[in-house]
Design a protein around this motif. Structure first.
Motif, mmCIF file in Angstrom:
data_model
loop_
_atom_site.group_PDB
_atom_site.id
_atom_site.type_symbol
_atom_site.label_atom_id
_atom_site.label_comp_id
_atom_site.label_asym_id
_atom_site.label_seq_id
_atom_site.Cartn_x
_atom_site.Cartn_y
_atom_site.Cartn_z
ATOM 1 N N GLY A 34 -35.223 26.563 32.623
ATOM 2 C CA GLY A 34 -35.736 27.499 31.634
ATOM 3 C C GLY A 34 -34.648 28.297 30.927
ATOM 4 O O GLY A 34 -34.889 28.886 29.881
ATOM 5 N N ARG A 36 -31.582 28.303 28.680
ATOM 6 C CA ARG A 36 -30.897 27.427 27.740
ATOM 7 C C ARG A 36 -29.436 27.818 27.573
ATOM 8 O O ARG A 36 -28.572 26.966 27.429
ATOM 9 C CB ARG A 36 -31.612 27.474 26.393
ATOM 10 C CG ARG A 36 -31.706 26.151 25.737
ATOM 11 C CD ARG A 36 -32.502 26.109 24.478
ATOM 12 N NE ARG A 36 -32.516 27.341 23.705
ATOM 13 C CZ ARG A 36 -33.536 27.739 22.965
ATOM 14 N NH1 ARG A 36 -34.620 27.009 22.894
ATOM 15 N NH2 ARG A 36 -33.473 28.853 22.279
ATOM 16 N N THR A 55 -30.593 33.254 26.543
ATOM 17 C CA THR A 55 -31.599 32.527 25.764
ATOM 18 C C THR A 55 -32.377 31.673 26.748
ATOM 19 O O THR A 55 -31.792 30.926 27.527
ATOM 20 C CB THR A 55 -30.946 31.635 24.692
ATOM 21 O OG1 THR A 55 -30.187 32.468 23.813
ATOM 22 C CG2 THR A 55 -32.008 30.882 23.891
ATOM 23 N N PHE A 56 -33.700 31.802 26.720
ATOM 24 C CA PHE A 56 -34.539 31.056 27.657
ATOM 25 C C PHE A 56 -35.716 30.408 26.955
ATOM 26 O O PHE A 56 -36.128 30.823 25.874
ATOM 27 C CB PHE A 56 -35.051 31.976 28.775
ATOM 28 C CG PHE A 56 -36.017 33.022 28.301
ATOM 29 C CD1 PHE A 56 -37.371 32.780 28.283
ATOM 30 C CD2 PHE A 56 -35.557 34.248 27.852
ATOM 31 C CE1 PHE A 56 -38.263 33.742 27.823
ATOM 32 C CE2 PHE A 56 -36.432 35.211 27.403
ATOM 33 C CZ PHE A 56 -37.799 34.956 27.384
ATOM 34 N N ASP A 57 -36.224 29.367 27.593
ATOM 35 C CA ASP A 57 -37.473 28.725 27.214
ATOM 36 C C ASP A 57 -38.407 28.944 28.380
ATOM 37 O O ASP A 57 -38.211 28.354 29.439
ATOM 38 C CB ASP A 57 -37.280 27.219 26.992
ATOM 39 C CG ASP A 57 -36.637 26.898 25.669
ATOM 40 O OD1 ASP A 57 -37.001 27.535 24.676
ATOM 41 O OD2 ASP A 57 -35.770 26.009 25.640
ATOM 42 N N GLY A 58 -39.393 29.805 28.196
ATOM 43 C CA GLY A 58 -40.302 30.130 29.282
ATOM 44 C C GLY A 58 -41.702 29.618 29.031
ATOM 45 O O GLY A 58 -42.637 30.401 28.932
ATOM 46 N N PHE A 61 -43.191 30.823 25.629
ATOM 47 C CA PHE A 61 -42.277 31.766 24.984
ATOM 48 C C PHE A 61 -40.834 31.309 25.084
ATOM 49 O O PHE A 61 -40.398 30.822 26.112
ATOM 50 C CB PHE A 61 -42.372 33.153 25.638
ATOM 51 C CG PHE A 61 -43.736 33.763 25.592
ATOM 52 C CD1 PHE A 61 -44.314 34.125 24.395
ATOM 53 C CD2 PHE A 61 -44.448 33.973 26.764
ATOM 54 C CE1 PHE A 61 -45.578 34.682 24.354
ATOM 55 C CE2 PHE A 61 -45.712 34.534 26.736
ATOM 56 C CZ PHE A 61 -46.275 34.884 25.527
ATOM 57 N N SER A 62 -40.105 31.508 24.021
ATOM 58 C CA SER A 62 -38.652 31.347 23.998
ATOM 59 C C SER A 62 -38.104 32.617 23.383
ATOM 60 O O SER A 62 -38.726 33.190 22.482
ATOM 61 C CB SER A 62 -38.240 30.140 23.157
ATOM 62 O OG SER A 62 -38.717 28.956 23.735
ATOM 63 N N ASP A 63 -36.941 33.055 23.850
ATOM 64 C CA ASP A 63 -36.404 34.305 23.332
ATOM 65 C C ASP A 63 -34.925 34.411 23.673
ATOM 66 O O ASP A 63 -34.414 33.686 24.532
ATOM 67 C CB ASP A 63 -37.165 35.493 23.938
ATOM 68 C CG ASP A 63 -37.216 36.704 23.022
ATOM 69 O OD1 ASP A 63 -36.500 36.722 21.994
ATOM 70 O OD2 ASP A 63 -37.975 37.640 23.333
ATOM 71 N N THR A 64 -34.245 35.327 22.998
ATOM 72 C CA THR A 64 -32.865 35.678 23.292
ATOM 73 C C THR A 64 -32.813 37.188 23.453
ATOM 74 O O THR A 64 -33.333 37.920 22.604
ATOM 75 C CB THR A 64 -31.920 35.228 22.161
ATOM 76 O OG1 THR A 64 -31.999 33.804 22.038
ATOM 77 C CG2 THR A 64 -30.479 35.623 22.461
#
Length: 146
Positions: A34, A36, A55-58, A61-64
């Motif tokens: 999760g 990135r 930076t994650f892909d959850g 949701f993805s966010d920085t």
């Protein structure tokens, strides 16, 4: 900030070895699903990260976000949100390491609390936090013991 969700796992290694993996933030994408990218922006006198961008892909949701880290030797690592993302508005987390009874193993406890802009009932948020925590702990164990 919301109540924290936590879970623990026992790892067959010493505290220093485990904390070295935890402190190597930029290697997280290799073992923590999760995540990135995790880039250290500033280090402290001990050489460990003070500020970093994650930076994650959850799942949905993805966010920085920007995080500030505090370290207590090889016993604890704490982080908190210092720069909100487009979804994440609050985040507190920690790894706490304690010698397991009998020696040779360390109990690693991961605590996490996340707040998001999207309205979400507490039970759903905690379930998401639990999934993140369990995945991270299993990845940490595999990476350290492997």
């Amino acid at each position: 900030m919301a109540d924290r969700t936590s879970s623990s796992i026992t790892v067959k290694a010493g505290k220093a070895e485990i904390m070295a993996v935890i402190a190597d933030l930029e290697a997280y994408p290799k073992w923590a699903s999760g995540i990135r990218d995790l880039t250290v922006q500033e280090t402290g006198a001990d050489g460990r990260a003070r500020l970093a961008r994650l930076t994650f892909d959850g799942g949905p949701f993805s966010d920085t976000v920007g995080l500030r880290y505090d370290w207590s030797g090889d016993d604890e690592a704490h982080w908190e949100l210092v720069e909100q993302g487009s979804v994440v508005t609050g985040l507190h987390g920690s790894y706490i390491l304690a010698e397991a009874p009998g020696g040779g193993e360390v109990e690693v406890t991961y605590e996490l609390a996340v707040d998001v802009r999207v309205p979400m009932i507490g039970m759903v948020r905690r379930k998401g936090e639990k999934r993140i925590i369990d995945s991270a702990l299993k990845g940490l164990k595999r990476h350290v013991e492997g």
